[in-house]
Design a protein around this motif. Structure first.
Motif, short mmCIF file in Angstrom:
data_model
loop_
_atom_site.label_atom_id
_atom_site.label_comp_id
_atom_site.label_asym_id
_atom_site.label_seq_id
_atom_site.Cartn_x
_atom_site.Cartn_y
_atom_site.Cartn_z
N GLU A 126 36.03 44.23 45.31
CA GLU A 126 36.03 43.88 43.89
C GLU A 126 34.80 44.43 43.18
O GLU A 126 34.89 44.89 42.03
N THR A 136 36.87 45.57 34.01
CA THR A 136 37.32 44.72 35.12
C THR A 136 36.46 43.46 35.18
O THR A 136 35.23 43.52 35.08
N ARG A 137 37.09 42.32 35.36
CA ARG A 137 36.37 41.04 35.39
C ARG A 137 36.41 40.43 36.79
O ARG A 137 37.26 40.79 37.61
N ASN A 139 37.13 38.10 39.83
CA ASN A 139 38.35 37.46 40.34
C ASN A 139 39.62 38.23 39.98
O ASN A 139 40.72 37.80 40.32
N SER A 140 39.49 39.39 39.31
CA SER A 140 40.68 40.17 38.99
C SER A 140 41.30 40.77 40.25
O SER A 140 42.50 41.07 40.27
N GLY A 288 45.24 38.08 38.38
CA GLY A 288 44.72 39.45 38.34
C GLY A 288 45.04 40.16 37.04
O GLY A 288 44.15 40.52 36.26
N SER A 291 43.63 38.21 33.88
CA SER A 291 42.23 37.79 33.86
C SER A 291 41.50 38.16 32.58
O SER A 291 40.64 37.41 32.10
N GLN A 292 41.82 39.33 32.01
CA GLN A 292 41.11 39.75 30.82
C GLN A 292 41.53 38.97 29.58
O GLN A 292 40.89 39.07 28.53
#
Length: 415
Positions: A126, A136-137, A139-140, A288, A291-292
């Motif tokens: 990750e 990308t955050r 836990n994605s 996933g 997440s954003q």
């Protein structure tokens, strides 16, 4: 590792580790009512009979980070996965009560190594993805990987749904053991095609709350040493991870048993377990791509509420019916889906590359006592109040996620 690594087969292999992890114990849990009947055990005795698994898991968790770091997560995790499935298979064959307890000890030992190893690989992948892909955050990728553990759990519960009362325990768990060995061997080959760096063994980071800037002297009081090793945010994250694992383990192990004791058929009971684990799977896989768009603080608060409502529905389903049991199982599963992965992600991202084993080991050696205490707590409370009330009492822990959800705010994700 390079920025494109997360797209490579090693990512799918890492997901395979999570799948095997979830498959093993869920398959055993789905056949627990049959093992309980074969051995003539009460609910309390079932809780204590599982002590082998929790002893192996919690005892090994104290040394698992060092073992994984010494041999490398890419080697340790697949080997541990194969041996974990073998232990589960031998425990579920119904060859004797003490044999079951002993093989559960073996399974728990290797499950600790598998859990640390798979999470180290997931966090490192990750981090690579966050570097390579803008926006990308956290836990994605980790939450979907945890979702594959729930996929494995769903497959394990489905295994029970298909085989319970139809295929003898011996043949069922021989098949499971073979599947475990083949899957683990395939993962080992794939992940070891890549070079995984772990960093210097004696690296200690500072200022992130996971690794102290110095080791406390032995003469320092125990409480002070704990406060140094576990700063405030890390203490809460560890407590929340503990609660999530305790609740998840309780429902995985006792949902089917409670349903059968409340008058539901074996098919309805295993269906409820399948829906619960399947909902965990869907919740993790969905986070996933979503997440954003989702706020983690409100996600945690709503999740805690769903767990409370779900457990309330599960323990009262004898009055409301099997349809209500199914709905409550889905609510509880969706609520629990991302609680433990959020804790893991926050801690894993709070340390420098190469120190993930120590940080996650710090979290898990405490959090996994939730799994260790679950059987004992439920067994003791069930002996006093009955199984339904015991599960309701443990369910109160879900409130902590609604109260302390602010820990998961974006600006506090790194400890």
């Amino acid at each position: 590792m390079n920025g494109a690594l997360w797209r490579q087969p090693v990512v799918w292999a890492a997901m395979g580790l999570f799948l095997l992890n979830g498959l093993g114990y869920a398959a055993l849990a789905s056949r627990l009512p049959e093992l309980q009947e074969r051995y003539g055990l009460s609910d309390a005795q079932v809780g204590f009979a599982r002590i082998g698994f929790v002893v192996g898991l919690t005892a090994t968790m104290f040394v698992a980070p060092q073992i994984v770091r010494r041999f490398g997560a890419a080697r340790a995790a697949p080997i541990a996965a194969g041996l974990y499935l073998a232990g589960i298979g031998l425990a579920g064959m119904g060859i004797g009560l003490w044999a079951t307890v002993g093989w559960l000890l073996v399974a728990g030992t290797f499950n600790a190594l598998l859990d640390i190893g798979q999470n180290v690989l997931a966090v490192r992948l990750e981090k690579v993805r966050m570097t390579a892909v803008a926006g990308t955050r956290e836990n994605s990728l980790l939450s979907p990987m945890e979702g594959f553990q729930a996929v494995g759990g769903t497959l394990g519960a489905t295994f029970g749904l298909v085989t319970a009362g139809r295929v003898p325990l011996l043949q069922s768990f021989i098949t499971l053991t073979v599947i475990g060995f083949v899957g683990a061997a395939a993962v080992f080959v794939i992940v070891n095609r890549f070079q995984w760096g772990t960093g210097p063994a004696d690296v200690e980071t500072t200022g992130n709350g996971c690794e102290p800037p110095h080791r406390p002297r032995p003469d320092v009081p125990l409480l002070e040493r704990i406060q140094v090793a576990y700063p405030s945010d890390l203490r809460w994250l560890t407590a929340m991870s503990f609660s999530a694992l305790l609740l998840e383990g309780m429902l995985t192990n006792w949902l089917a048993i409670l349903a059968v004791h409340s008058g539901a058929s074996l098919t309805s009971a295993t269906l409820a377990l399948t829906l619960f684990i399947g909902s965990i799977c869907i919740g993790r896989l969905a986070f996933g791509p979503l997440s954003q768009y989702l706020d983690r603080v409100w996600s945690v608060r709503i999740s805690g509420l769903l767990v409370v409502v779900g457990i309330a529905g599960i323990v009262t389903h004898s009055q409301t019916g099997t349809a209500a049991l199914a709905v409550a199982s889905v609510a509880a599963g969706l609520g629990l889906a991302n609680l433990h992965p959020f804790c893991t992600g926050s801690v894993g991202h709070g340390v420098d590359p190469g120190n993930e084993e120590q940080a996650l080991g710090k979290l898990n050696r405490v959090a996994y006592t939730g799994i260790a205490l679950e059987g004992v707590l439920i067994g003791a409370l069930a002996a006093i109040f009955g199984l339904a009330v015991a599960m309701a009492i443990i369910g109160i822990l879900a409130i902590v996620f609604m109260v302390k959800a602010s820990l998961f705010a974006t600006h506090r994700a790194a400890l």
